[in-house]
Design an enzyme around this catalytic site. Structure first.
Site, mmCIF file in Angstrom:
data_model
loop_
_atom_site.group_PDB
_atom_site.id
_atom_site.type_symbol
_atom_site.label_atom_id
_atom_site.label_comp_id
_atom_site.label_asym_id
_atom_site.label_seq_id
_atom_site.Cartn_x
_atom_site.Cartn_y
_atom_site.Cartn_z
ATOM 1 C CB CYS A 65 0.446 1.667 4.117
ATOM 2 S SG CYS A 65 -1.294 1.196 4.013
ATOM 3 C CB CYS A 70 -0.911 -0.044 1.230
ATOM 4 S SG CYS A 70 -1.718 1.495 1.644
#
Length: 120
Positions: free
Chosen positions: A44, A41
């Site tokens: 993230c 991600c």
């Protein structure tokens, strides 16, 4: 001219999974920010240094930061109905209070933690 980088202090972040979540988070006291994330991600990965800084800056005020890799802890992600990542869930004394989804700027995170600590 080259400068030596200051050695960076390692952030006091706890990594939890399905088997350790209850013990580390729900049975713990104080304020804990839990980051639900995954290595693939992009947002993230952008959150990682922000959370590192917050973990260091708020450690003396009793705030803990924990990370849950949703790929390795699918039961915990499902239990908290994580639909998008990154998602931050704020806990006080093991009780979930609220969550923020998506990339959260550091000033917003600091504001939310400051308000939580003031209301304790």
């Amino acid at each position: 001219m080259f400068f030596k980088k200051k050695p960076r202090r390692e952030a006091p972040i706890v990594h939890v999974d399905d088997s350790s979540f209850d013990r580390e988070i729900l049975d713990g006291g104080g304020v804990t920010v839990v980051d639900f994330w995954a290595p693939w991600c992009g947002p993230c990965r952008v959150m990682e240094p922000i959370l590192d800084e917050v973990a260091i800056e708020f450690e003396q005020r009793g705030v803990r930061v924990a990370k849950v890799n949703t790929d390795q802890a699918p039961e915990t992600a499902s239990r908290f109905e994580i639909r998008s990542i990154p998602t931050l869930i704020f806990f006080r004394d093991g009780e979930p209070l609220f969550q923020l989804a998506g990339l959260v700027p550091k000033p917003v995170l600091e504001r939310e933690l400051g308000e939580l600590l003031e209301s304790a």
